[in-house]
Design a protein around this motif. Structure first.
Motif, PDB file in Angstrom:
ATOM      1  N   GLY A  36      55.144  31.205  29.546  1.00 26.69           N
ATOM      2  CA  GLY A  36      55.995  31.786  28.514  1.00 26.69           C
ATOM      3  C   GLY A  36      55.863  33.294  28.411  1.00 26.69           C
ATOM      4  N   ASN A  37      56.906  33.922  27.903  1.00 27.04           N
ATOM      5  CA  ASN A  37      56.900  35.367  27.682  1.00 27.04           C
ATOM      6  C   ASN A  37      56.496  35.615  26.228  1.00 27.04           C
ATOM      7  N   LEU A  38      55.196  35.466  25.948  1.00 24.38           N
ATOM      8  CA  LEU A  38      54.693  35.507  24.579  1.00 24.38           C
ATOM      9  C   LEU A  38      53.777  36.702  24.369  1.00 24.38           C
ATOM     10  N   ASN A  39      53.801  37.241  23.138  1.00 29.30           N
ATOM     11  CA  ASN A  39      52.829  38.286  22.836  1.00 29.30           C
ATOM     12  C   ASN A  39      51.516  37.632  22.391  1.00 29.30           C
ATOM     13  N   ALA A  40      50.504  38.443  22.110  1.00 21.65           N
ATOM     14  CA  ALA A  40      49.174  37.919  21.817  1.00 21.65           C
ATOM     15  C   ALA A  40      49.141  37.082  20.537  1.00 21.65           C
ATOM     16  N   VAL A  41      49.880  37.492  19.522  1.00 21.56           N
ATOM     17  CA  VAL A  41      49.917  36.727  18.270  1.00 21.56           C
ATOM     18  C   VAL A  41      50.516  35.354  18.515  1.00 21.56           C
ATOM     19  N   GLU A  42      51.630  35.301  19.255  1.00 19.66           N
ATOM     20  CA  GLU A  42      52.280  34.024  19.552  1.00 19.66           C
ATOM     21  C   GLU A  42      51.366  33.115  20.374  1.00 19.66           C
ATOM     22  N   ASN A 100      48.308  46.560  20.663  1.00 23.09           N
ATOM     23  CA  ASN A 100      48.206  47.126  19.309  1.00 23.09           C
ATOM     24  C   ASN A 100      48.630  46.131  18.226  1.00 23.09           C
ATOM     25  N   LEU A 101      48.343  44.849  18.486  1.00 19.62           N
ATOM     26  CA  LEU A 101      48.581  43.809  17.490  1.00 19.62           C
ATOM     27  C   LEU A 101      47.289  43.427  16.779  1.00 19.62           C
ATOM     28  N   PHE A 102      46.160  43.556  17.496  1.00 21.64           N
ATOM     29  CA  PHE A 102      44.837  43.332  16.932  1.00 21.64           C
ATOM     30  C   PHE A 102      44.038  44.623  17.020  1.00 21.64           C
ATOM     31  N   PHE A 103      43.219  44.861  16.009  1.00 18.90           N
ATOM     32  CA  PHE A 103      42.359  46.042  16.003  1.00 18.90           C
ATOM     33  C   PHE A 103      40.939  45.557  15.738  1.00 18.90           C
ATOM     34  N   GLU A 137      43.291  25.431   1.892  1.00 21.38           N
ATOM     35  CA  GLU A 137      42.308  25.719   2.942  1.00 21.38           C
ATOM     36  C   GLU A 137      42.938  26.555   4.054  1.00 21.38           C
ATOM     37  N   LEU A 138      44.160  26.204   4.442  1.00 24.03           N
ATOM     38  CA  LEU A 138      44.851  26.938   5.498  1.00 24.03           C
ATOM     39  C   LEU A 138      45.101  28.385   5.102  1.00 24.03           C
ATOM     40  N   LYS A 139      45.425  28.610   3.842  1.00 23.21           N
ATOM     41  CA  LYS A 139      45.647  29.983   3.361  1.00 23.21           C
ATOM     42  C   LYS A 139      44.381  30.812   3.483  1.00 23.21           C
ATOM     43  N   VAL A 140      43.265  30.212   3.100  1.00 23.72           N
ATOM     44  CA  VAL A 140      41.988  30.926   3.149  1.00 23.72           C
ATOM     45  C   VAL A 140      41.624  31.277   4.587  1.00 23.72           C
ATOM     46  N   TYR A 141      41.734  30.306   5.486  1.00 22.44           N
ATOM     47  CA  TYR A 141      41.357  30.555   6.881  1.00 22.44           C
ATOM     48  C   TYR A 141      42.314  31.512   7.562  1.00 22.44           C
ATOM     49  N   ARG A 142      43.588  31.415   7.254  1.00 26.63           N
ATOM     50  CA  ARG A 142      44.548  32.351   7.835  1.00 26.63           C
ATOM     51  C   ARG A 142      44.210  33.773   7.411  1.00 26.63           C
ATOM     52  N   TYR A 143      43.898  33.945   6.138  1.00 27.48           N
ATOM     53  CA  TYR A 143      43.528  35.279   5.635  1.00 27.48           C
ATOM     54  C   TYR A 143      42.272  35.778   6.345  1.00 27.48           C
ATOM     55  N   THR A 176      42.156  39.017   8.810  1.00 29.97           N
ATOM     56  CA  THR A 176      41.262  40.115   8.435  1.00 29.97           C
ATOM     57  C   THR A 176      40.336  40.477   9.584  1.00 29.97           C
ATOM     58  N   LEU A 177      39.769  39.468  10.245  1.00 29.90           N
ATOM     59  CA  LEU A 177      38.857  39.720  11.361  1.00 29.90           C
ATOM     60  C   LEU A 177      39.561  40.442  12.510  1.00 29.90           C
ATOM     61  N   LEU A 178      40.824  40.113  12.735  1.00 30.70           N
ATOM     62  CA  LEU A 178      41.575  40.710  13.839  1.00 30.70           C
ATOM     63  C   LEU A 178      42.347  41.953  13.423  1.00 30.70           C
ATOM     64  N   ASN A 179      42.380  42.213  12.111  1.00 28.88           N
ATOM     65  CA  ASN A 179      43.272  43.264  11.596  1.00 28.88           C
ATOM     66  C   ASN A 179      44.697  43.023  12.092  1.00 28.88           C
ATOM     67  N   ALA A 180      45.094  41.767  12.048  1.00 28.70           N
ATOM     68  CA  ALA A 180      46.435  41.372  12.490  1.00 28.70           C
ATOM     69  C   ALA A 180      47.418  41.540  11.341  1.00 28.70           C
ATOM     70  N   PRO A 181      48.720  41.657  11.633  1.00 29.78           N
ATOM     71  CA  PRO A 181      49.720  41.787  10.564  1.00 29.78           C
ATOM     72  C   PRO A 181      49.641  40.619   9.588  1.00 29.78           C
ATOM     73  N   TYR A 182      49.817  40.938   8.307  1.00 31.69           N
ATOM     74  CA  TYR A 182      49.740  39.900   7.274  1.00 31.69           C
ATOM     75  C   TYR A 182      50.801  38.825   7.511  1.00 31.69           C
ATOM     76  N   GLY A 183      50.366  37.558   7.458  1.00 33.55           N
ATOM     77  CA  GLY A 183      51.294  36.442   7.638  1.00 33.55           C
ATOM     78  C   GLY A 183      51.628  36.122   9.077  1.00 33.55           C
ATOM     79  N   SER A 184      50.990  36.830  10.028  1.00 33.41           N
ATOM     80  CA  SER A 184      51.341  36.613  11.444  1.00 33.41           C
ATOM     81  C   SER A 184      50.650  35.389  12.036  1.00 33.41           C
TER      82      SER A 184
END
Length: 238
Positions: free
Chosen positions: A76-82, A144-147, A189-195, A199-207
């Motif tokens: 697939g032609n996917l970026n790192a978040v996908e 530049n999707l994760f920092f 639980e999913l909300k907590v782990y997603r956050y 946060t650990l990856l400095n990824a865009p919120y909700g990604s």
């Protein structure tokens, strides 16, 4: 395939079918032997116990799921978040194509507390997944999707978080008949782990999307239906 490997595969396939038909607890090693016209020596040459047989079934399914995930990511032609979302979703026990298998694992590994089975599943997942997760994190940093300050250590940390999350959600599902608010608890639980992962990856919120909530809901309904059938069966026997 060598004769020994073919026999081992036949034992695994037969046991898996019987576990679904009769239930794990009600299926004995002798039941598997009778189906295959196999001696006890032939069985114990490959497996130490019924539990080790279930571990082999889990490993087979985990490897198949990983190989399919790896194929989709490479094609697939996917970026790192996908890619990371795909890894979380497809490698999950909840994404298995067989509801019977999911129900079996939730019952034995979580409701009945077979810790060794859970740990074996995690070890297999970690062995297969970590190199792929490491590569995806490295790609995300380049895109530049994760920092991430320590990308070489982040893959194992994310997988450990994922395993912990799976444990929590699996236990909620396994005991869903005892709590009418099971799905609400899972969503929280999913909300907590997603956050935590964003946060650990400095990824865009909700990604980050960990599991498909619709799929989890389907699993929950299937588990509840199975519990009702088992209860009705016990009442009929009484």
């Amino acid at each position: 395939m060598r004769k020994g490997d073919a026999r081992r595969a036949a034992i695994i396939d037969t046991a898996e079918r019987l576990f679904y038909q009769k239930g794990y607890e009600e299926t004995s090693v002798q039941d598997v032997l009778d189906e295959l016209h196999l001696s006890k020596g032939g069985f114990y040459h490959h497996f130490e116990s019924k539990l080790s047989l279930l571990e082999a079934i889990c490993e087979k399914r985990t490897i198949a799921s990983f190989e399919e995930t790896e194929r989709i990511i490479s094609e697939g032609n996917l970026n790192a978040v996908e890619k990371l979302n795909l890894l979380f979703g497809m490698s999950s026990i909840f994404n298995q194509d067989s509801m019977d298998f999911i129900a079996l694992m939730l019952r034995v590994a979580y409701k009945e507390g077979q810790v060794m089975l859970r740990e074996q599943m995690k070890l297999t997942s970690m062995r297969l997944m970590q190199p792929l997760v490491d590569d995806v994190i490295e790609e995300g940093v380049k895109e530049n999707l994760f920092f991430v300050k320590y990308p070489e250590s982040m893959g194992s940390l994310l997988l450990l978080l994922g395993h912990n999350m799976t444990d929590k959600i699996s236990y909620i599902l396994a005991t869903a008949d005892e709590d009418p608010k099971s799905l609400e608890k899972i969503i929280e639980e999913l909300k907590v782990y997603r956050y935590a992962i964003e946060t650990l990856l400095n990824a865009p919120y909700g990604s980050i999307q960990l599991f498909d909530v619709t799929r989890i809901s389907d699993v929950l309904m299937a588990i509840n239906e199975q519990n009702k059938k088992e209860l009705n069966g016990e009442l009929e026997k009484a």
